[in-house]
Enzyme design. Sequence first.
Site, PDB file in Angstrom:
ATOM      1  CG  ASN A  12      -1.720   1.238   1.390  1.00  0.00           C
ATOM      2  OD1 ASN A  12      -1.877   1.999   0.436  1.00  0.00           O
ATOM      3  ND2 ASN A  12      -2.259   1.471   2.587  1.00  0.00           N
ATOM      4  CD1 TRP A  13       3.429   0.924  -2.779  1.00  0.00           C
ATOM      5  CD2 TRP A  13       3.499   1.994  -4.745  1.00  0.00           C
ATOM      6  NE1 TRP A  13       4.102   0.122  -3.666  1.00  0.00           N
ATOM      7  CE2 TRP A  13       4.160   0.757  -4.878  1.00  0.00           C
ATOM      8  CE3 TRP A  13       3.405   2.839  -5.866  1.00  0.00           C
ATOM      9  CZ2 TRP A  13       4.738   0.351  -6.085  1.00  0.00           C
ATOM     10  CZ3 TRP A  13       3.980   2.429  -7.061  1.00  0.00           C
ATOM     11  CH2 TRP A  13       4.639   1.204  -7.166  1.00  0.00           C
ATOM     12  CE  LYS A  14       0.279   3.462   4.828  1.00  0.00           C
ATOM     13  NZ  LYS A  14      -0.019   3.567   6.245  1.00  0.00           N
ATOM     14  CG  HIS A 103      -5.966   1.766   5.156  1.00  0.00           C
ATOM     15  ND1 HIS A 103      -5.531   2.679   6.085  1.00  0.00           N
ATOM     16  CD2 HIS A 103      -4.920   0.931   4.926  1.00  0.00           C
ATOM     17  CE1 HIS A 103      -4.269   2.408   6.400  1.00  0.00           C
ATOM     18  NE2 HIS A 103      -3.878   1.351   5.711  1.00  0.00           N
ATOM     19  CD  GLU A 105      -2.995   5.425   6.807  1.00  0.00           C
ATOM     20  OE1 GLU A 105      -2.967   5.523   5.567  1.00  0.00           O
ATOM     21  OE2 GLU A 105      -2.048   4.943   7.461  1.00  0.00           O
ATOM     22  CD  GLU A 175      -3.754  -2.690   7.498  1.00  0.00           C
ATOM     23  OE1 GLU A 175      -2.602  -2.910   7.100  1.00  0.00           O
ATOM     24  OE2 GLU A 175      -4.373  -1.650   7.234  1.00  0.00           O
ATOM     25  N   GLY A 181       1.956   2.297  10.768  1.00  0.00           N
ATOM     26  CA  GLY A 181       2.842   3.448  10.621  1.00  0.00           C
ATOM     27  C   GLY A 181       3.530   3.866  11.918  1.00  0.00           C
ATOM     28  CB  SER A 221       4.905  -1.426  11.965  1.00  0.00           C
ATOM     29  OG  SER A 221       4.391  -0.125  12.159  1.00  0.00           O
ATOM     30  N   GLY A 242       2.655  -1.106   4.369  1.00  0.00           N
ATOM     31  CA  GLY A 242       2.681   0.306   3.999  1.00  0.00           C
ATOM     32  C   GLY A 242       4.108   0.766   3.764  1.00  0.00           C
ATOM     33  N   GLY A 243       4.701   1.375   4.776  1.00  0.00           N
ATOM     34  CA  GLY A 243       6.019   2.012   4.657  1.00  0.00           C
ATOM     35  C   GLY A 243       7.066   1.159   3.958  1.00  0.00           C
TER      36      GLY A 243
END
Length: 259
Positions: A12-14, A103, A105, A175, A181, A221, A242-243
Site C-alpha cells: 500500500n503505497w498510500k 483502511h 486511515e 490491521e 505506521g 509496521s 505500507g512504509g
Amino acid sequence: MAVARPVLVSGNWKMHANHFEALKLVQELAALFRAGGVPEGREVSLHPPFTSLRTVQTAVESDHVPVALGAQNCHYEERGAFTGEVSADMLAKLNVAYVIAGHSERRTLFGESDAVVRRKVDAIVGHGMCPIVCVGESLEQRRAGQAADHVRRQVLDALSGRAPETIGRLVLAYEPIWAIGTGETASAEDAEEMCALIREEVGKLAGPEASQSVRIQYGGSVTPESAGALLSAENVDGLLVGGASLDAERFAAIVRAGA
Ligand code: PEP
C-alpha cells in the site's frame, strides 16, 4: 477439508510515488522479481495512488511483472456528481484486481463508516474485483479489552448477508490501528489470535468452506525482519505493507520471507 490459501502480500503505497517515482519503483521490483522470482504459492499486489495506476499497469503488463494491480480506495456509486472520487468501474477498466476497502486511515481521517465500507465492498465485488477489507482496533479499544468484539462487529458489518461463495473469495486484513505506521508490529501470536478470531467469525457467518478459503492478511509496521514469523502463523495468509513497500529491496524481502 483444508484448503490451500495462496499468500497475498500487498504493498500500500498510500499518498507516495508520483507517476515518475512509481515507474522507478515498479521497474526496481520487476528486476528483483526477475532475478529471484516470487515464491510459489505467493501473490503480490501493488496499490499505487490513483494517478500512478495507469503507469504501473502499463509497466506490469508490458514487462510481465508477476504482480497484480491494486487500488487503495474507490467510491461506491457507479458515476455522478462526486467531485474527486473514482468509481469501481474505472478501476476495473484498468485491470485492477484488488481494492482496499475501509483502511483505518480512511475510517479515521475521512470519516468512513462501516455502512460506507459495506457499500464499497458491494461496488468492488460487483465489478469482479477482490476487496481487501480492513478491520482492526484502536489502542484504547485494545487496552479496554474490546478488541475482539470490535473486530467481530466490523467483520459482520462488512460481510453479513453475502453469499458464502462470495465471502470465501474475499481478502480481509487485520490491521490494529496502533501498529499502522508506528513501527510497533503486533507479535506473531497476537496477529494469529486475531486472524483466527476473524476466521471463526467468517465461519459463523458463511460456513466452514468460506472460512477455510477466505484469506486474512496482517498489516501494521511489517518489516523484512518481522514478516517470516507473521507468515508462519496458521491463520495469517498474507501481509498488507505500507512504509516498507516503498523500498523495492525491503518489499521483495518481505515477499520472500520464510519461503
Ligand atoms: C498500511 O498501510 O496498511 C500499513 C500497515 O502501513 P505500515 O506498514 O506503514 O504500518
